[in-house]
Motif scaffolding. Structure first.
Motif, short mmCIF file in Angstrom:
data_model
loop_
_atom_site.label_atom_id
_atom_site.label_comp_id
_atom_site.label_asym_id
_atom_site.label_seq_id
_atom_site.Cartn_x
_atom_site.Cartn_y
_atom_site.Cartn_z
N THR A 30 0.83 -1.21 0.00
CA THR A 30 0.00 0.00 0.00
C THR A 30 0.87 1.26 0.00
O THR A 30 1.95 1.28 0.59
CB THR A 30 -0.96 0.03 1.21
N ALA A 31 0.38 2.28 -0.66
CA ALA A 31 1.09 3.56 -0.68
C ALA A 31 0.63 4.47 0.46
O ALA A 31 1.24 5.51 0.71
CB ALA A 31 0.86 4.26 -2.02
N LEU A 32 -0.43 4.09 1.16
CA LEU A 32 -0.94 4.89 2.26
C LEU A 32 -0.01 4.76 3.45
O LEU A 32 0.32 3.66 3.87
CB LEU A 32 -2.36 4.46 2.65
N THR A 33 0.40 5.91 3.98
CA THR A 33 1.29 5.94 5.14
C THR A 33 0.54 6.44 6.36
O THR A 33 -0.58 6.97 6.24
CB THR A 33 2.47 6.88 4.90
N GLU A 34 1.16 6.28 7.51
CA GLU A 34 0.56 6.80 8.74
C GLU A 34 0.36 8.31 8.63
O GLU A 34 -0.69 8.83 9.00
CB GLU A 34 1.47 6.46 9.92
#
Length: 66
Positions: free
Chosen positions: A24-28
């Motif tokens: 996934t490219a979604l980060t915190e």
């Protein structure tokens, strides 16, 4: 009787997403930004934002975007 929402902290939400999609490219930080910009609904408990995972998955899949 309805099911209780699956509420997660931001760190827990990212961990769950990465278990589902390790690339996934979604980060915190990205998820925090979505909360700050009110694109993702969250509930503040103490100093932690709790996110309904069903709503997050709906947002990420393109549902309920305004």
């Amino acid at each position: 009787m309805s099911m209780a929402p699956k509420m997660r902290t931001i760190k827990q939400a990212i961990k769950e997403i990465k278990e589902y999609d390790s690339k996934t490219a979604l980060t915190e930080r990205g998820l925090r930004r979505l909360v700050e910009e009110k694109k993702i609904v969250s509930t503040l408990i103490g100093n932690r934002n709790l996110i309904d995972m069903d709503q997050l998955y709906d947002y990420l899949s393109g549902k309920n975007r305004s």
